[in-house]
Design a protein around this motif. Structure first.
Motif, PDB file in Angstrom:
ATOM      1  N   HIS A   1     -10.515  41.810  25.657  1.00 62.92           N
ATOM      2  CA  HIS A   1     -10.829  40.384  25.633  1.00 62.92           C
ATOM      3  C   HIS A   1     -12.096  40.044  26.427  1.00 62.92           C
ATOM      4  N   GLY A   2     -12.723  41.084  26.970  1.00 60.80           N
ATOM      5  CA  GLY A   2     -13.964  40.856  27.689  1.00 60.80           C
ATOM      6  C   GLY A   2     -13.782  40.089  28.984  1.00 60.80           C
ATOM      7  N   VAL A   3     -12.635  40.292  29.678  1.00 62.00           N
ATOM      8  CA  VAL A   3     -12.379  39.598  30.938  1.00 62.00           C
ATOM      9  C   VAL A   3     -12.029  40.614  32.022  1.00 62.00           C
ATOM     10  N   ARG A   4     -11.928  40.117  33.251  1.00 61.17           N
ATOM     11  CA  ARG A   4     -11.578  40.978  34.381  1.00 61.17           C
ATOM     12  C   ARG A   4     -10.065  41.052  34.536  1.00 61.17           C
ATOM     13  N   ASP A   5      -9.624  42.173  35.085  1.00 61.44           N
ATOM     14  CA  ASP A   5      -8.199  42.358  35.401  1.00 61.44           C
ATOM     15  C   ASP A   5      -7.921  41.678  36.738  1.00 61.44           C
ATOM     16  N   THR A   6      -7.282  40.536  36.714  1.00 63.57           N
ATOM     17  CA  THR A   6      -6.946  39.766  37.919  1.00 63.57           C
ATOM     18  C   THR A   6      -5.447  39.464  37.903  1.00 63.57           C
ATOM     19  N   PRO A   7      -4.896  39.056  39.052  1.00 64.38           N
ATOM     20  CA  PRO A   7      -3.479  38.666  39.064  1.00 64.38           C
ATOM     21  C   PRO A   7      -3.171  37.569  38.055  1.00 64.38           C
ATOM     22  N   GLU A   8      -4.087  36.631  37.897  1.00 63.75           N
ATOM     23  CA  GLU A   8      -3.858  35.556  36.933  1.00 63.75           C
ATOM     24  C   GLU A   8      -3.841  36.104  35.503  1.00 63.75           C
ATOM     25  N   PHE A   9      -4.755  37.042  35.205  1.00 64.46           N
ATOM     26  CA  PHE A   9      -4.771  37.633  33.873  1.00 64.46           C
ATOM     27  C   PHE A   9      -3.468  38.385  33.612  1.00 64.46           C
ATOM     28  N   ARG A  10      -2.948  39.062  34.612  1.00 61.34           N
ATOM     29  CA  ARG A  10      -1.696  39.806  34.425  1.00 61.34           C
ATOM     30  C   ARG A  10      -0.536  38.862  34.112  1.00 61.34           C
ATOM     31  N   ARG A  11      -0.503  37.718  34.765  1.00 65.17           N
ATOM     32  CA  ARG A  11       0.561  36.749  34.465  1.00 65.17           C
ATOM     33  C   ARG A  11       0.399  36.197  33.042  1.00 65.17           C
ATOM     34  N   THR A  12      -0.861  35.944  32.661  1.00 63.84           N
ATOM     35  CA  THR A  12      -1.116  35.455  31.300  1.00 63.84           C
ATOM     36  C   THR A  12      -0.744  36.508  30.265  1.00 63.84           C
ATOM     37  N   LEU A  13      -1.094  37.744  30.555  1.00 58.61           N
ATOM     38  CA  LEU A  13      -0.776  38.830  29.633  1.00 58.61           C
ATOM     39  C   LEU A  13       0.732  38.978  29.466  1.00 58.61           C
ATOM     40  N   ARG A  14       1.464  38.878  30.564  1.00 58.99           N
ATOM     41  CA  ARG A  14       2.921  38.977  30.469  1.00 58.99           C
ATOM     42  C   ARG A  14       3.459  37.892  29.536  1.00 58.99           C
ATOM     43  N   SER A  15       2.964  36.676  29.667  1.00 56.95           N
ATOM     44  CA  SER A  15       3.417  35.578  28.807  1.00 56.95           C
ATOM     45  C   SER A  15       3.078  35.841  27.344  1.00 56.95           C
ATOM     46  N   ARG A  16       1.885  36.395  27.102  1.00 55.93           N
ATOM     47  CA  ARG A  16       1.479  36.693  25.733  1.00 55.93           C
ATOM     48  C   ARG A  16       2.373  37.768  25.119  1.00 55.93           C
ATOM     49  N   LEU A  17       2.677  38.780  25.909  1.00 58.38           N
ATOM     50  CA  LEU A  17       3.524  39.853  25.404  1.00 58.38           C
ATOM     51  C   LEU A  17       4.944  39.358  25.158  1.00 58.38           C
ATOM     52  N   ASP A  18       5.435  38.492  26.024  1.00 57.17           N
ATOM     53  CA  ASP A  18       6.767  37.904  25.807  1.00 57.17           C
ATOM     54  C   ASP A  18       6.799  37.141  24.487  1.00 57.17           C
ATOM     55  N   ALA A  19       5.752  36.368  24.244  1.00 56.85           N
ATOM     56  CA  ALA A  19       5.706  35.536  23.038  1.00 56.85           C
ATOM     57  C   ALA A  19       5.500  36.375  21.780  1.00 56.85           C
ATOM     58  N   ALA A  20       4.894  37.557  21.937  1.00 60.44           N
ATOM     59  CA  ALA A  20       4.578  38.389  20.769  1.00 60.44           C
ATOM     60  C   ALA A  20       5.760  39.243  20.319  1.00 60.44           C
ATOM     61  N   ALA A  21       6.853  39.245  21.068  1.00 53.35           N
ATOM     62  CA  ALA A  21       8.009  40.057  20.698  1.00 53.35           C
ATOM     63  C   ALA A  21       8.494  39.665  19.297  1.00 53.35           C
ATOM     64  N   HIS A  22       8.818  40.672  18.488  1.00 50.99           N
ATOM     65  CA  HIS A  22       9.238  40.418  17.112  1.00 50.99           C
ATOM     66  C   HIS A  22      10.500  41.235  16.835  1.00 50.99           C
ATOM     67  N   PRO A  23      11.565  40.604  16.318  1.00 52.35           N
ATOM     68  CA  PRO A  23      12.823  41.334  16.100  1.00 52.35           C
ATOM     69  C   PRO A  23      12.687  42.499  15.135  1.00 52.35           C
TER      70      PRO A  23
ATOM     71  N   ARG B   1      -7.653  32.913  19.193  1.00 53.13           N
ATOM     72  CA  ARG B   1      -8.955  32.976  18.498  1.00 53.13           C
ATOM     73  C   ARG B   1     -10.077  33.418  19.431  1.00 53.13           C
ATOM     74  N   ASP B   2      -9.772  34.365  20.269  1.00 50.65           N
ATOM     75  CA  ASP B   2     -10.726  34.859  21.258  1.00 50.65           C
ATOM     76  C   ASP B   2     -11.844  35.611  20.538  1.00 50.65           C
ATOM     77  N   THR B   3     -13.046  35.086  20.574  1.00 49.42           N
ATOM     78  CA  THR B   3     -14.167  35.721  19.876  1.00 49.42           C
ATOM     79  C   THR B   3     -14.587  37.033  20.536  1.00 49.42           C
ATOM     80  N   GLU B   4     -14.131  37.258  21.779  1.00 46.91           N
ATOM     81  CA  GLU B   4     -14.476  38.496  22.475  1.00 46.91           C
ATOM     82  C   GLU B   4     -13.483  39.627  22.176  1.00 46.91           C
ATOM     83  N   TYR B   5     -12.412  39.298  21.463  1.00 53.37           N
ATOM     84  CA  TYR B   5     -11.351  40.281  21.249  1.00 53.37           C
ATOM     85  C   TYR B   5     -11.856  41.458  20.420  1.00 53.37           C
ATOM     86  N   ARG B   6     -11.623  42.685  20.950  1.00 51.06           N
ATOM     87  CA  ARG B   6     -12.032  43.903  20.264  1.00 51.06           C
ATOM     88  C   ARG B   6     -10.819  44.823  20.140  1.00 51.06           C
ATOM     89  N   ALA B   7     -10.268  44.881  18.937  1.00 52.42           N
ATOM     90  CA  ALA B   7      -9.050  45.666  18.712  1.00 52.42           C
ATOM     91  C   ALA B   7      -9.271  47.151  18.982  1.00 52.42           C
TER      92      ALA B   7
END
Length: 304
Positions: free
Chosen positions: A245-267, A198-204
């Motif tokens: 998402h209105g955030v900076r590209d950091t090592p922590e963000f990259r790890r979070t993004l990887r987790s989000r993409l893993d969870a978003a996988a759809h058969p 529910r990120d209010t900064e998210y801009r598709a």
């Protein structure tokens, strides 16, 4: 030829090498004007009628409809325009025949156990097939209120065009793809990606602009078969998500993004891209292949 220089219908037919019935048919349709009528009401034709009749026969030999010939002779359409229209129509007919031929081979060259399923699949598509259902699927999957320009490029890239001369395997791939996108969606299973957490900064819009650029940067490596790796394409990929998402590209963000993409996988989406890949031109990566390549590169980078 009579003294007045006119031919009877029989004389014209004899000189042109056709039957009287043929001359009468074209006369009745207005394609072959009469020069006059005899005192007894018989048709009379001038010498120019033979050239007109030969032209009509030549055009009919090309299988041009009588209505098209009428427009050409009446100068309502040019011959080039009529031929172009016939070539388009013939191309569509040939494509339909090629799809029917490949579909028949698909059903012929299978086991008895496979036949019923293949008949069901190919029976649900036209020949050549229509991609409307695939476009409708993507409009349902994409985020709401994307600009028309973004929807357009995504549809162009994500909806595979049916090959003009398909193999039986490609007919099966398209039929399975059509079945996939038209199957009922399970209750509560919405494939449209929501704003993460529910990120209010998210801009598709920002995300999809950046992803389009990242996919283009990754395409050469995909085409040559180079393994996923760090570089400009991956940086652009991550930056697209960060800016969305209105955030900076950091090592922590990259790890979070990887987790989000893993969870978003759809058969369903995985299956879609597998089938779309079977329909793509050789060495032409799909958007799904580009996304997977970049996701794999991100996973490798953030593994340590």
């Amino acid at each position: 030829m009579s003294a007045d220089g006119l031919w009877s219908i029989g004389e014209l037919a004899e000189h042109a090498g056709v039957t009287v019935k043929t001359v009468r048919f074209y006369s009745d349709r207005g394609l072959l004007p009469e020069a006059a009528r005899s005192a007894g009401g018989h048709r009379r034709y001038g010498p120019e009628a033979i050239d007109r009749l030969r032209l009509i026969r030549s055009l009919r030999t090309l299988d041009l409809p009588v209505g098209d010939i009428d427009r050409v002779l009446g100068e309502e359409d040019t011959l080039d325009d009529v031929i172009a229209g016939q070539l388009r129509q013939l191309g569509s007919q040939l494509a339909a025949l090629r799809w029917r031929q490949a579909a028949l081979r698909l059903v012929r060259d299978c086991t008895a156990e496979e036949r019923a399923d293949r008949l069901r699949l190919v029976g649900a598509i036209t020949a050549p097939p229509d991609t409307t259902a695939l476009a409708r699927f993507w409009r349902r999957v994409l985020p709401l209120r994307l600009p028309a320009r973004q929807v357009s490029w995504i549809l162009d890239a994500a909806v595979p065009q049916p090959p003009a001369d398909p193999t039986p395997a490609q007919v099966l791939a398209f039929a399975r793809l059509h079945a996939l996108v038209t199957m009922p969606c399970p209750p509560g299973d919405d494939w449209r990606p929501p704003p993460p957490e529910r990120d209010t900064e998210y801009r598709a819009t920002v995300l999809y602009d950046g992803l389009g650029e990242a996919y283009e940067l990754a395409a050469p490596a995909l085409t040559t078969g180079r393994a996923p790796h760090e570089g400009e394409a991956l940086d652009c990929f991550v930056s697209a998500y960060a800016h969305a998402h209105g955030v900076r590209d950091t090592p922590e963000f990259r790890r979070t993004l990887r987790s989000r993409l893993d969870a978003a996988a759809h058969p369903v989406m995985d299956h879609y891209w597998q089938l779309a890949g079977d329909l793509a031109e050789p060495h032409t990566p799909t958007l799904g292949a580009a996304q997977e390549w970049l996701h794999t590169a991100l996973t490798a980078q953030t593994a340590s």
